[in-house]
Design an enzyme around this catalytic site. Structure first.
Site, short mmCIF file in Angstrom:
data_model
loop_
_atom_site.label_atom_id
_atom_site.label_comp_id
_atom_site.label_asym_id
_atom_site.label_seq_id
_atom_site.Cartn_x
_atom_site.Cartn_y
_atom_site.Cartn_z
N GLY A 16 0.85 -1.20 0.00
CA GLY A 16 0.00 0.00 0.00
C GLY A 16 0.87 1.24 0.00
CB ALA A 27 16.45 10.30 0.56
NE ARG A 77 -1.14 -4.63 -0.28
CZ ARG A 77 -2.04 -3.65 -0.30
NH1 ARG A 77 -2.94 -3.59 -1.25
NH2 ARG A 77 -2.04 -2.73 0.64
N GLY A 107 6.18 -2.33 3.45
CA GLY A 107 5.89 -2.93 4.75
C GLY A 107 6.49 -4.32 4.89
CG ASP A 108 6.14 -6.99 8.57
OD1 ASP A 108 7.36 -6.82 8.68
OD2 ASP A 108 5.37 -7.11 9.53
CB THR A 136 2.72 0.79 6.09
OG1 THR A 136 1.34 0.64 6.49
CG2 THR A 136 3.59 0.33 7.22
CG ASP A 138 -1.70 -0.07 7.94
OD1 ASP A 138 -2.52 0.85 7.70
OD2 ASP A 138 -1.60 -1.09 7.23
CG ASP A 140 1.23 -2.69 10.10
OD1 ASP A 140 2.12 -2.12 9.45
OD2 ASP A 140 0.40 -3.45 9.57
CG MET A 180 -7.68 2.63 5.73
SD MET A 180 -6.61 2.82 4.28
CE MET A 180 -7.72 2.28 3.00
NE ARG A 182 -2.56 -4.53 5.58
CZ ARG A 182 -2.93 -4.87 4.35
NH1 ARG A 182 -3.62 -5.96 4.17
NH2 ARG A 182 -2.61 -4.15 3.32
N GLY A 196 -10.17 14.21 20.26
CA GLY A 196 -10.99 14.24 21.48
C GLY A 196 -12.22 13.37 21.31
CG HIS A 261 -8.16 3.52 -0.57
ND1 HIS A 261 -9.32 2.81 -0.40
CD2 HIS A 261 -7.16 2.60 -0.67
CE1 HIS A 261 -9.05 1.52 -0.41
NE2 HIS A 261 -7.75 1.36 -0.58
O1 F6P Z 1 -1.59 -1.19 4.62
C1 F6P Z 1 -2.13 0.01 4.20
C2 F6P Z 1 -3.61 -0.09 3.99
O2 F6P Z 1 -4.09 1.16 3.58
C3 F6P Z 1 -4.41 -0.61 5.18
O3 F6P Z 1 -4.63 0.39 6.14
C4 F6P Z 1 -5.65 -1.10 4.53
O4 F6P Z 1 -6.25 -2.13 5.29
C5 F6P Z 1 -5.15 -1.64 3.22
O5 F6P Z 1 -3.90 -1.03 2.97
C6 F6P Z 1 -6.05 -1.38 2.03
O6 F6P Z 1 -5.50 -2.03 0.95
P1 F6P Z 1 -5.89 -1.80 -0.58
O7 F6P Z 1 -4.92 -0.81 -1.13
O8 F6P Z 1 -5.70 -3.13 -1.19
O9 F6P Z 1 -7.29 -1.30 -0.62
#
Ligand code: F6P
Length: 337
Positions: A16, A27, A77, A107-108, A136, A138, A140, A180, A182, A196, A261
């Protein structure tokens, strides 16, 4: 591993997209260029290596992108890259292009792909060193306290929710907003604190509707509030379903918004541009200095290089102390207005 002199490296963005990816690409290219290393932009993530989809990048080719959201290299992906056959095709491209190293921004999943191709290269007697740069929205990734894009995504969500609040306040309504993240609740937690929120649902804590929603709204009402802002992390449940339950069980008629998004776009914040620039620099220096396959992360506010295999095993403790703060800020008392 013996460090081979870097002559040409590839850079790609995968998974993503996240605001600040372009700043990281810039950079990487600028650092490579100022150290006499050529740089190739691999387009559409790992698919670009499979399909020989690339662009030669020099210092001026990355001008005026530091402020741009998205990624000039496109992203994807790649399912094919998960198979050995796909990675063999990718290795052929690496050979043709004469790549000595790759900076993988994502990401991972992106990093696991990087490690897999580097191992496959070793088996074939090739040297292909890889460095990961965490990006990312997220936040995460286990080995890094911070990932590029998180700050901008928080700011975007906050800006949207502030606008929602205006109309919720006028109409004395309840807003249920899905953000979002994930499987992680970082985005929801930070955003919830910053706007808040009346209540925040995150996947790291089992949701108890009575305790986490009904009681929070009840307390807020008794404290004098006539509009309510509920933030739901996508990993904690669906805002639509939470909205339906609020209607059925509390009898108020909420408005549900799924931010989606929009949180992934926009010009990166100062924090994301600056972090991405430093990470991109550090990634290239890691390759030039001949270190192991690595991930560049942030630990306690400092940039660190970590051995990729070890970094991928690392787990990040969820920031429950932040959740406690949120709890105490949302525990309104009767008549405290
Ligand atoms: O990992 C980033 C992210 O935006 C998540 O927050 C979300 O669950 C996912 O990607 C959405 O993926 P896609 O781009 O396949 O809609």
């Amino acid at each position: 591993m013996e460090g081979k002199k870097m002559k040409r490296i590839g850079v790609l963005t995968s998974g993503g997209d996240a605001p600040g990816m372009n700043a990281a690409v810039r950079a990487v290219v600028r650092t490579a260029s100022s150290n006499g290393v050529k740089c190739v932009g691999i387009r559409r993530g790992w698919n670009g290596l499979i399909n020989s989809d690339f662009v030669l990048l020099d210092s001026s080719g990355v001008s005026h992108i530091i402020n741009k959201g998205g990624t000039i290299l496109y992203t994807a992906r790649s399912l094919e890259f998960m198979e050995e056959a796909g990675r063999n095709k990718a290795l052929n491209t690496c050979k043709l292009l004469g790549l000595d190293g790759i900076v993988a921004i994502g990401g991972d999943g992106t990093f696991r792909g990087a490690l897999a191709i580097s191992r496959q290269a070793e088996e074939k007697g090739m040297s292909l060193r890889v460095v990961g740069v965490p990006a990312t929205i997220d936040n995460d990734i286990g080995c890094s306290h911070y990932t590029i894009g998180f700050d901008t995504a928080c700011n975007t969500a906050i800006e949207c929710i502030d606008k929602l609040r205006d109309t919720m306040q006028s109409h004395e309504r309840c807003s249920v907003v899905e953000v979002m993240g994930r499987h992680a609740g970082y985005l929801a937690l930070y955003v919830g604190i910053a706007i808040g929120a009346t209540a925040v649902l995150i996947p790291e804590r089992e949701v108890d509707f009575e305790r986490d929603i009904v009681e929070k709204i009840r307390r807020a009402r008794l404290a004098g509030t006539t509009h309510y802002m509920v933030v739901v992390a996508e990993g904690a449940g669906s805002a639509m379903e939470i909205g339906d339950r609020i209607q059925k069980e509390i009898g108020i008629d909420p408005r549900v918004t799924v931010l989606g998004h929009i949180q992934r776009g926009g010009s990166p914040s100062a924090r994301d541009r600056e972090t991405a620039s430093r990470m991109g620099y550090e990634a290239v220096m890691t390759l030039i200095e001949g270190a192991e396959h690595s991930i560049i992360g942030v630990q306690n506010g400092c940039l660190v290089r970590m051995v990729m295999e070890e970094a991928l095993q690392m787990k990040k403790n969820f920031q429950m102390e932040r959740y406690q703060i949120l709890e105490s800020l949302t525990n309104r008392q009767e008549g405290d207005y």
